[in-house]
Design a protein around this motif. Structure first.
Motif, PDB file in Angstrom:
ATOM      1  N   MET A   1     -27.531 -84.240 -27.776  1.00  0.00           N
ATOM      2  CA  MET A   1     -26.909 -82.975 -27.566  1.00  0.00           C
ATOM      3  C   MET A   1     -25.431 -83.181 -27.273  1.00  0.00           C
ATOM      4  N   LYS A   2     -24.611 -82.286 -27.838  1.00  0.00           N
ATOM      5  CA  LYS A   2     -23.167 -82.377 -27.672  1.00  0.00           C
ATOM      6  C   LYS A   2     -22.774 -81.913 -26.266  1.00  0.00           C
ATOM      7  N   ARG A   3     -21.857 -82.643 -25.671  1.00  0.00           N
ATOM      8  CA  ARG A   3     -21.421 -82.344 -24.308  1.00  0.00           C
ATOM      9  C   ARG A   3     -20.507 -81.108 -24.321  1.00  0.00           C
ATOM     10  N   PHE A   4     -20.709 -80.216 -23.373  1.00  0.00           N
ATOM     11  CA  PHE A   4     -19.903 -79.005 -23.264  1.00  0.00           C
ATOM     12  C   PHE A   4     -18.546 -79.370 -22.683  1.00  0.00           C
ATOM     13  N   ALA A   5     -17.473 -78.936 -23.365  1.00  0.00           N
ATOM     14  CA  ALA A   5     -16.108 -79.199 -22.889  1.00  0.00           C
ATOM     15  C   ALA A   5     -15.391 -77.865 -22.716  1.00  0.00           C
ATOM     16  N   PHE A   6     -14.873 -77.647 -21.537  1.00  0.00           N
ATOM     17  CA  PHE A   6     -14.166 -76.404 -21.238  1.00  0.00           C
ATOM     18  C   PHE A   6     -12.697 -76.740 -21.020  1.00  0.00           C
ATOM     19  N   PRO A   7     -11.821 -76.238 -21.902  1.00  0.00           N
ATOM     20  CA  PRO A   7     -10.399 -76.581 -21.794  1.00  0.00           C
ATOM     21  C   PRO A   7      -9.719 -75.797 -20.663  1.00  0.00           C
ATOM     22  N   LEU A   8      -9.956 -76.199 -19.457  1.00  0.00           N
ATOM     23  CA  LEU A   8      -9.461 -75.493 -18.285  1.00  0.00           C
ATOM     24  C   LEU A   8      -7.927 -75.412 -18.262  1.00  0.00           C
ATOM     25  N   GLU A   9      -7.268 -76.446 -18.685  1.00  0.00           N
ATOM     26  CA  GLU A   9      -5.805 -76.442 -18.686  1.00  0.00           C
ATOM     27  C   GLU A   9      -5.262 -75.373 -19.634  1.00  0.00           C
ATOM     28  N   ARG A  10      -5.883 -75.204 -20.786  1.00  0.00           N
ATOM     29  CA  ARG A  10      -5.440 -74.173 -21.735  1.00  0.00           C
ATOM     30  C   ARG A  10      -5.650 -72.781 -21.148  1.00  0.00           C
TER      31      ARG A  10
END
Length: 106
Positions: A1-10
């Protein structure tokens, strides 16, 4: 399963941009209100000046004709219309400021 990435800086940058835009908009509203207040103060100075000149002419016994009375009355009518317009513009600015404040609180 692909890891969830949340671009918090953006997201932070985007929110910062929103705040800057709203701050700029609010500053313009404050500037607009200051200009309205300056215009209102100048209008009131002009009304007092016209009334003083008229009263001074009467007090000096220079006599006053119907034309002078009519011009003073016309100026009062103009000043009252300007006051109503200024009030409407201030109310519009107040509504915009309230809307901007509501946006910033979210």
């Amino acid at each position: 399963m692909k890891r969830f990435a949340f671009p918090l800086e953006r997201v932070r940058q985007w929110r910062s941009l929103q705040v800057d835009l709203e701050f700029t908009r609010l500053q313009k509203l404050f500037d607009d209100r200051a200009h309205l207040d300056q215009y209102a103060a100048e209008l009131e100075r002009q009304v007092r000046k016209a009334e003083y000149r008229f009263a001074a002419a009467v007090a000096a016994g220079n006599g006053v004709d119907g034309g002078q009375l009519s011009r003073l009355d016309d100026f009062h009518i103009y000043a009252n219309r300007q006051r109503h317009l200024l009030t409407a513009q201030r109310e519009e600015i107040d509504r915009s400021e309230e809307h901007t404040s509501e946006l910033q609180s979210h």
